[in-house]
Scaffold this motif. Sequence first.
Motif, PDB file in Angstrom:
ATOM      1  N   PHE A  13      44.573  39.443  37.024  1.00 43.67           N
ATOM      2  CA  PHE A  13      44.615  40.702  36.305  1.00 43.67           C
ATOM      3  C   PHE A  13      44.843  41.816  37.316  1.00 43.67           C
ATOM      4  O   PHE A  13      44.069  41.965  38.268  1.00 43.67           O
ATOM      5  CB  PHE A  13      43.303  40.921  35.537  1.00 43.67           C
ATOM      6  N   ILE A  14      45.932  42.572  37.109  1.00 44.64           N
ATOM      7  CA  ILE A  14      46.304  43.635  38.043  1.00 44.64           C
ATOM      8  C   ILE A  14      46.876  44.810  37.257  1.00 44.64           C
ATOM      9  O   ILE A  14      47.094  44.708  36.049  1.00 44.64           O
ATOM     10  CB  ILE A  14      47.350  43.159  39.078  1.00 44.64           C
ATOM     11  N   PHE A  15      47.156  45.914  37.948  1.00 43.38           N
ATOM     12  CA  PHE A  15      47.946  46.997  37.367  1.00 43.38           C
ATOM     13  C   PHE A  15      48.639  47.754  38.491  1.00 43.38           C
ATOM     14  O   PHE A  15      48.164  47.778  39.627  1.00 43.38           O
ATOM     15  CB  PHE A  15      47.107  47.909  36.457  1.00 43.38           C
ATOM     16  N   THR A  16      49.786  48.336  38.175  1.00 46.02           N
ATOM     17  CA  THR A  16      50.659  48.883  39.217  1.00 46.02           C
ATOM     18  C   THR A  16      50.137  50.169  39.844  1.00 46.02           C
ATOM     19  O   THR A  16      50.500  50.499  40.966  1.00 46.02           O
ATOM     20  CB  THR A  16      52.069  49.137  38.654  1.00 46.02           C
ATOM     21  N   MET A  57      45.563  41.679  46.272  1.00 45.64           N
ATOM     22  CA  MET A  57      45.651  40.480  45.425  1.00 45.64           C
ATOM     23  C   MET A  57      47.096  40.010  45.271  1.00 45.64           C
ATOM     24  O   MET A  57      47.376  38.819  45.360  1.00 45.64           O
ATOM     25  CB  MET A  57      45.060  40.758  44.033  1.00 45.64           C
ATOM     26  N   THR A  58      47.996  40.962  45.048  1.00 43.93           N
ATOM     27  CA  THR A  58      49.406  40.599  44.880  1.00 43.93           C
ATOM     28  C   THR A  58      49.979  40.074  46.191  1.00 43.93           C
ATOM     29  O   THR A  58      50.683  39.060  46.220  1.00 43.93           O
ATOM     30  CB  THR A  58      50.219  41.802  44.365  1.00 43.93           C
ATOM     31  N   MET A 113      38.165  42.325  37.698  1.00 47.37           N
ATOM     32  CA  MET A 113      37.725  41.392  38.734  1.00 47.37           C
ATOM     33  C   MET A 113      38.890  40.974  39.634  1.00 47.37           C
ATOM     34  O   MET A 113      40.023  40.872  39.174  1.00 47.37           O
ATOM     35  CB  MET A 113      37.066  40.177  38.077  1.00 47.37           C
ATOM     36  N   GLY A 114      38.574  40.713  40.887  1.00 44.32           N
ATOM     37  CA  GLY A 114      39.588  40.310  41.873  1.00 44.32           C
ATOM     38  C   GLY A 114      39.647  38.800  42.044  1.00 44.32           C
ATOM     39  O   GLY A 114      39.567  38.304  43.165  1.00 44.32           O
TER      40      GLY A 114
END
Length: 195
Positions: free
Chosen positions: A61-64, A73-74, A159-160
């Motif tokens: 789960f990420i966002f730009t 994380m990316t 969460m990471g």
Amino acid sequence: MKKKSIMLALILTLSSILAACGSYKFEPEMNIEVQDFSVTNQHNEKVNLENFKGKPWLAMFIFTNCNSICPPMTFNMTDVQKALKDKGLEDYQIVAFSVDPEVDKPDVLTNYLKTYSVPDESKWQLLTGYDQKFIEQFAMKSFNSHVKNDPNSDQVIHMGRYYLVNADGTVVKDYDGTTDVPVDIIVADIKALSK
């Protein structure tokens, strides 16, 4: 005495070689069925859970617009993919759910991915096309993962973790995706699930 020491050293060496050659035994640590979904990827294509079945996948789960854990994380996921490529593994996907779908439209996600050295973009699915309430509930039900808008900023609390999903669509394991990423274990787990 010297002969016994040499024999012991040979036995230990042989044991470690045999252990290294032995097959890795995957041990699931979770058992959560991913709920069905119908969303849009970075190519503006509709995808659903069925599109990801048949091979293991890593979810995150990420966002730009993230100013904390998403960039590492990316980046770390590109390292995982390099390790998968080095081992000749091809039967997997990387799936990133945006936790800020209002901002993360398909073109924004495409541009975000271009800022990283991704070994094989065809393996990546960056997903959006839903509302905030959906992703908060979906993350909790499908991954036992917390997602919540921060009322005091434009950031989203999440969460990471990386989540390993098997070919049937069940979350079977999770890993740290930020600092101590167990790349070798992730690769071994995907290899085990790809057989």
